[in-house]
Motif scaffolding. Sequence first.
Motif, mmCIF file in Angstrom:
data_model
loop_
_atom_site.group_PDB
_atom_site.id
_atom_site.type_symbol
_atom_site.label_atom_id
_atom_site.label_comp_id
_atom_site.label_asym_id
_atom_site.label_seq_id
_atom_site.Cartn_x
_atom_site.Cartn_y
_atom_site.Cartn_z
ATOM 1 N N SER A 38 5.397 49.030 10.429
ATOM 2 C CA SER A 38 6.496 48.723 9.526
ATOM 3 C C SER A 38 7.615 49.445 9.860
ATOM 4 O O SER A 38 7.818 50.439 10.509
ATOM 5 N N ASP A 57 9.893 43.863 15.652
ATOM 6 C CA ASP A 57 9.606 42.714 15.072
ATOM 7 C C ASP A 57 11.042 42.469 14.182
ATOM 8 O O ASP A 57 11.230 43.375 13.320
ATOM 9 N N GLU A 59 10.920 39.865 11.539
ATOM 10 C CA GLU A 59 10.257 39.637 10.202
ATOM 11 C C GLU A 59 9.043 40.674 9.780
ATOM 12 O O GLU A 59 8.140 40.492 10.556
ATOM 13 N N MET A 60 9.233 41.377 9.050
ATOM 14 C CA MET A 60 8.175 42.436 8.543
ATOM 15 C C MET A 60 8.434 42.499 7.057
ATOM 16 O O MET A 60 9.287 42.631 6.507
ATOM 17 N N ASN A 64 12.466 45.102 6.817
ATOM 18 C CA ASN A 64 12.696 44.003 7.818
ATOM 19 C C ASN A 64 13.304 44.748 9.082
ATOM 20 O O ASN A 64 13.714 46.048 9.093
ATOM 21 N N THR A 87 11.853 38.179 18.346
ATOM 22 C CA THR A 87 11.965 37.208 17.367
ATOM 23 C C THR A 87 11.652 35.789 17.509
ATOM 24 O O THR A 87 11.606 35.449 18.729
#
Length: 303
Positions: A38, A57, A59-60, A64, A87
């Motif tokens: 995260s 990443d 989108e988390m 984010n 992405t």
Amino acid sequence: MDKVTMRANILVVEDDELNYLVIHKILASHYCVERCISGYDCLQFCESNLPDVILMDVEMPGLNGLDTCKALKKSEATKDIPVIFVTSHHEDHKQTECWQAGGSDFVTKPVNALTLFHRVDAQVKLQRHYAHLKSMAFIDGLTQVYNRHYLTSELEKRLSYAKRNGTAFSLIIADIDWFKNYNDFYGHLKGDECLKQVAQLIEGNHSRGEDAVVRYGGEEFVCIMPQAGEHGLETLANKLIKRLEDAKIPHERSPFGHVTLSIGGVYSDVVQELDDQKWLQLADEQLYLAKARGRNCVSIKEL
């Protein structure tokens, strides 16, 4: 691959186990690969461990990737760590968000093994090179940004590197508007203070470790931006104009009432022209156009 590169530490910030395993398989034979699941874990990890490159990443859940990157760039300890976004988005405005957050590059899902490896390798080498250069005597004594000797030594090398790796490149020349009038009105000591303030604002506009800000002339600054194409260049140039607007450094001899910049920029999405003087000449021509349009504005051209 040299031993320094092999020892590089790559932090993968990815909540999906399968995606992480794919990335690990691509990179683990050449780098030390660690994982956070995260954005919050990433920030905590970086408090005691400084990776050479972060794969993030977008989108988390929770924090984010974009907001995590912004937080990293606000910290003096982590602001120079390159962040490569991973992405699934292909739209221009989504890519622009990655640049605005301080990303150094991005790769799209599903990840291509060769593309990922070479982009990580490029960032590792740039980061090592950047750290080495910072330790050398390439700093302007007044403004504490790079000096012209750095530009002479490094610009053509950076262009050659971009061409070999098939990446984008951008260059800016920014000039303080009516600076002679400023010196005449306020005196040269205040003029020096103004130069230092403007240099700090320009340097603060570049959160990516591989970017370089150079004092090119008396009141001219050059910004070197590897891997930044048209969208990255436009974003950074317009953001710089806004930073000067917000700073409101008084300038009684300017029709704007405060210190402003005219900016000329050139870019190439795939570098072909390697002549560093040509890049500077064309950026200077765009600077002239910005001044002709009334100053305090940006003029950009593809090379």
